[in-house]
Design a protein around this motif. Structure first.
Motif, PDB file in Angstrom:
ATOM      1  N   ALA A   2     -15.413 -41.255  18.798  1.00 45.85           N
ATOM      2  CA  ALA A   2     -14.335 -40.287  18.563  1.00 45.85           C
ATOM      3  C   ALA A   2     -13.509 -40.087  19.828  1.00 45.85           C
ATOM      4  CB  ALA A   2     -14.915 -38.954  18.088  1.00 45.85           C
ATOM      5  N   THR A  42     -16.848 -32.904  16.653  1.00 48.02           N
ATOM      6  CA  THR A  42     -17.404 -34.123  16.040  1.00 48.02           C
ATOM      7  C   THR A  42     -18.911 -34.170  16.236  1.00 48.02           C
ATOM      8  OG1 THR A  42     -15.361 -35.236  16.644  1.00 48.02           O
ATOM      9  CG2 THR A  42     -17.156 -36.616  15.882  1.00 48.02           C
ATOM     10  N   THR A  52      -7.938 -33.285  11.093  1.00 49.53           N
ATOM     11  CA  THR A  52      -9.203 -33.683  11.722  1.00 49.53           C
ATOM     12  C   THR A  52     -10.370 -32.926  11.101  1.00 49.53           C
ATOM     13  OG1 THR A  52      -7.915 -33.893  13.747  1.00 49.53           O
ATOM     14  CG2 THR A  52     -10.283 -34.107  13.964  1.00 49.53           C
ATOM     15  N   PRO A  55     -15.148 -41.378  12.611  1.00 47.26           N
ATOM     16  CA  PRO A  55     -15.010 -40.663  13.892  1.00 47.26           C
ATOM     17  C   PRO A  55     -13.864 -41.133  14.800  1.00 47.26           C
ATOM     18  CG  PRO A  55     -17.324 -40.928  13.404  1.00 47.26           C
ATOM     19  CD  PRO A  55     -16.590 -41.672  12.348  1.00 47.26           C
ATOM     20  N   GLY A  67     -10.676 -38.939  16.122  1.00 50.28           N
ATOM     21  CA  GLY A  67     -10.213 -38.811  17.502  1.00 50.28           C
ATOM     22  C   GLY A  67      -8.712 -39.049  17.598  1.00 50.28           C
TER      23      GLY A  67
END
Lengths: 436, 194
Positions: A165, A188, A251, A287, A291
């Motif tokens: 991430a 995360t 996200t 992931p 990011g």
């Protein structure tokens, strides 16, 4: 079944009978030994004299392990008798129907069986105090909690997920913001902890039966299921909240979707269909996308490329790992390609290793990296493809292991090379300024 | 020895004697409850003053760890229901996995024996050790075993998920009940089930 005359036997008769047995010399010390019996033997007094008789004769170890015993062959009903008299006799009574039903499975002669019984009784005796010690109170000690939580959340895997991430964030063509970067990483990480905890919560009996997973906290009873679920909830809520409110809703949504995919799709699918591998690859691919979206706020081509690289990487990694665990998967009821479709397993691993070369070449085309990247990543991509080809051709334990260990260093190396070849974002900013 | 089940087997005769010596009152053996479903675990009695459940070593056949559930003196109906349900789930799990693992071992040995027989080889190799088949040959057995048991596994999974979630839900209810008892009554004899 037992004749009434058995009832009239006394201890003296028992001693006399012992003198007819093999180790005559021990019967002389019988009374002595009984007197000298340690306090710990006191609870098993009904078997004390038998133990002393044979304890120095045999010394077989009793191993407690999750793998099913390969010996003795045949029905497990032939296994060692118990310490308690009634249990031992009951076992012997039960052994008769087992023997008569399945004569083909009884591969031991009566002598071997007798020796087995003697040796296993001795091993039981010498280890029974050890076994009693293996009983543990299901009680949480606060000082153990961090370690338990680390194992519950599969901390090493979580660290790898956070790294991917973070790589996705850094690769995004925006100026680096430390606070957003940290929020993304922590969010995360928490989401990954939650997903792994729920996965372990669902898989307790399966994990008990596989060597790789038998030391997990829920299997060992270090936590109750409620505690694990509460921990997962305590990670999900702040994790997703951090991502949604601290970073951006996209996200957060991706994080929540990933938890759902892992716990409610991948985990049950593991025992229903080989499609679980593809779902698992998607879980691993999300992931870095998270990011990227944390940095840019949108799903760009670069995000999808990062996701695609992680997606392709999962296959040589997991297919090689699962190749050597086929027996455990079969016994545990896991439906993996390596067991049910071995040819497909090898083909997919090779296909996706080669795809990594193509995806690395696509990176500069999408302005994610410079053209240096496909060149400097070519050696490691060619190497993993070569190992995949060897695995495809040889299909043995050695080539599978080599491919798996290669995949472990290949990914961090690839991400590092990508970071060093990142397209500078200053040129993009100038373009934006001039166009506005 | 003619009084025993296996005449001529002095070891078994010994056990007959020990059994009936107990019934004569020669040995003070407590009646030990036998675990169900092929479990080979030795019996364990938790200490009297413990207020928690106890978990033991893995069963050699099923690889599952048995649990001894603590029965509280003032156990409520809900707690009793939870405890009995957990006990029942443990026995159901034990039964499934003991059967599954032992049939896996049995079928594996039968497969190895039949393959070796088909190739005209004995069970033991030149060094006297057990002859093994190649990984590729064994893979045929693993695939076959998995496919044969698909429905059984699917049914078990569904049932296991239902039971696991029910147990967790009941544990949550019990915990809330205990907090309530602690907070709103004078009953201080509670412990938090972890």
């Amino acid at each position: 079944m037992y004749k009434p005359s058995c009832h009239r036997m006394t201890g003296l008769f028992g001693v006399c009978l012992f003198q007819g047995l093999e180790n005559v010399r021990y019967s002389r010390n019988l009374m002595q030994l009984c007197k000298q019996a340690q306090p710990r033997w006191g609870t098993f007094q009904h078997f004390t004299f038998l133990k002393r008789l044979y304890v120095t004769k045999m010394s077989n170890g009793l191993c407690q392990h999750a793998k099913p015993k390969q010996e003795p062959l045949g029905s497990p009903l032939l296994e060692r008798p118990h310490l308690a008299q009634e249990q031992t006799v009951i076992h012997h009574v039960q052994q008769i129907p087992a023997i008569s039903q399945d004569p083909s499975t009884v591969t031991f002669s009566s002598e071997e069986k007798k020796e087995e019984n003697i040796s296993t009784v001795v091993s039981e005796i010498t280890h029974e105090s050890g076994e009693v010690k293996q009983w543990k109170e299901i009680r949480v000690h606060l000082e153990d909690l961090p370690g338990i939580y680390a194992r519950l959340s599969k901390i090493k895997l979580t660290a790898l997920v956070v790294t991917t991430a973070a790589a996705g964030y850094i690769m995004a063509p925006v100026p680096f913001d430390l606070s957003v970067f940290l929020l993304t990483s922590v969010g995360t990480g928490l989401a990954s902890c939650a997903a792994n905890s729920i996965n372990q919560y669902f898989e307790v009996p399966f994990d008990s039966n596989m060597n790789r997973t038998k030391k997990r906290p829920l299997v060992r009873g270090q936590l109750s299921p409620l505690h694990a679920v509460t921990f997962a909830g305590a990670c999900t809520v702040p994790g997703i909240a951090l991502l949604t409110f601290g970073v951006n809703p996209l996200t957060g949504a991706l994080g929540a979707f990933n938890i759902f995919l892992y716990t409610c799709c991948y985990t049950p699918l593991k025992r229903l269909s080989i499609a679980n591998t593809w779902v698992g690859a998607l879980v691993g691919a999300i992931p870095p996308v998270m990011g990227w979206t944390a940095a840019t706020g949108s799903l760009g081509a670069g995000a999808l490329l990062m996701g695609a690289i992680l997606y392709s990487w999962q296959f040589p990694h997991f297919n090689a790992l699962s190749w050597n665990l086929r027996e455990d998967y079969s016994r545990g009821g896991y439906r993996m390609m390596s067991v049910t479709h071995p040819a497909l397993c090898k083909k997919v691993a090779l296909r996706h290793s080669l795809a990594l070369i193509g995806l690395s070449a696509l990176a500069p085309a999408l302005d994610v990296t410079t053209w240096t990247f496909p060149l400097i990543s070519l050696p490691i991509n060619l190497y993993i493809s070569y190992l995949s080809f060897q695995f495809y051709r040889d299909s043995d334990r050695k080539s599978a292991r080599k491919l798996f260990f290669c995949s472990l260093w290949h990914l961090p190396m690839l991400l590092l090379l990508m970071l060093t070849c990142k397209k500078a974002c200053t040129s993009k900013e100038d373009t934006l300024v001039t166009s506005s | 020895s003619e009084n025993c089940i296996f005449p001529g087997e002095s070891w078994h005769c010994l056990l007959c004697i020990s059994f009936f010596s107990d019934s004569c009152g020669l040995y003070n053996v407590p009646k030990i409850k036998k675990r169900l479903y092929l479990s080979q675990a030795p019996e364990f009695i938790p200490p009297e003053n413990s207020q928690y459940d106890w978990i033991g070593p893995p069963d050699p056949v099923s690889n599952l760890r048995p649990i001894r559930f603590h029965v509280a003196a003032n156990e409520s109906t809900l707690e009793k229901h939870l405890r009995l349900f957990r006990q029942e789930t443990e026995e159901w799990n034990q039964k499934f996995w003991a059967t599954q693992n032992s049939s896996f071992i049995k079928e594996k040995e039968e497969f190895i024996t039949s393959c070796l027989k088909a190739e005209g080889l004995g069970l033991k190799d030149e060094n006297g050790g057990k002859r093994k088949l190649s990984a590729e040959k064994m893979a045929e057995f693993y695939k076959d075993f998995l496919n044969k048991n698909w429905q059984k596994h699917a049914d078990y999974n569904k049932e296991w998920y239902k039971r696991n979630i029910t147990i967790t839900f009941l544990m949550g209810k019990v915990t809330l009940q205990m907090f309530w008892k602690r907070r709103y009554t004078s009953d201080r004899s509670w412990y938090l089930p972890v």
